[in-house]
Design a protein around this motif. Structure first.
Motif, short mmCIF file in Angstrom:
data_model
loop_
_atom_site.label_atom_id
_atom_site.label_comp_id
_atom_site.label_asym_id
_atom_site.label_seq_id
_atom_site.Cartn_x
_atom_site.Cartn_y
_atom_site.Cartn_z
N TRP A 21 0.83 -1.25 0.00
CA TRP A 21 -0.21 0.07 0.01
C TRP A 21 0.69 1.13 -0.12
CZ3 TRP A 21 -4.41 0.65 -1.74
CH2 TRP A 21 -5.14 -0.64 -1.74
N ALA A 24 1.66 1.58 -3.35
CA ALA A 24 0.24 1.95 -4.27
C ALA A 24 0.01 3.40 -4.13
CB ALA A 24 -0.73 1.05 -3.90
N LEU A 25 0.26 3.97 -3.03
CA LEU A 25 -0.31 5.35 -2.81
C LEU A 25 0.98 6.36 -2.74
CD1 LEU A 25 -3.02 4.34 -0.14
CD2 LEU A 25 -3.13 4.81 -2.64
N LEU A 69 -2.24 4.59 7.59
CA LEU A 69 -2.84 3.21 7.35
C LEU A 69 -2.11 2.53 8.39
CD1 LEU A 69 -2.77 3.09 3.24
CD2 LEU A 69 -4.52 3.86 4.94
N ASP A 133 -5.89 -6.62 -3.38
CA ASP A 133 -4.23 -6.35 -2.85
C ASP A 133 -3.61 -7.70 -2.56
OD1 ASP A 133 -4.90 -7.30 -0.28
OD2 ASP A 133 -4.93 -5.09 0.60
#
Length: 142
Positions: A21, A24-25, A69, A133
């Protein structure tokens, strides 16, 4: 002060899912507590056993805009559809006719990181790709 929200993921292996993540971000690993140069140093000082050091992991937006997160280890596997999911915005600033190509490119990048493409959707002038994911959590690229 950071964004007053945290999104929590249950995970089999929090550091691996958190690293996905983060990539991804465009997020980064959360900094260790004040007074510690590394997480290993902090966990040593806290007395966390080596076999428990993968029980949690956090990533943050380096600009301080997006939510933190948090990934927490749980013993059970994911068993049902998510009731909440994240959307990765890949094409909002583009003209409508250019969005599908940009979304497909971003989806391919995420597949290279371990995501799985489920299906493409087109509805009411919108286009997105439903993905999973590395631990099977649904998300969309739009």
């Amino acid at each position: 002060m950071g964004v007053p929200i945290q999104v929590t993921f249950d995970a089999a292996h929090p550091p691996t899912l958190g690293a996905f993540w983060a990539q991804a971000l465009g997020y980064v690993e959360d900094a260790p507590p004040p007074g510690f140069a590394t997480w290993e140093e902090a966990l040593d000082a806290m007395g966390v056993p080596l076999d428990q050091r993968d029980s949690a992991y956090a990533v943050v937006d380096p600009d301080g805009v997006g939510p933190r997160l948090w990934f927490q280890k749980v013993p059970e596997a994911k068993s049902a559809k998510n009731r909440v999911h994240l959307d990765v915005n890949a094409a909002a600033a583009l003209p409508r006719e250019e969005r599908p190509a940009a979304v497909r490119v971003r989806a391919a990048e995420l597949e290279a990181l371990g995501a799985t493409r489920v299906r493409e959707m087109e509805e009411n002038g919108g286009f997105w790709i439903v993905m999973l994911d590395p631990e099977g959590n649904e998300f969309c690229v739009q």
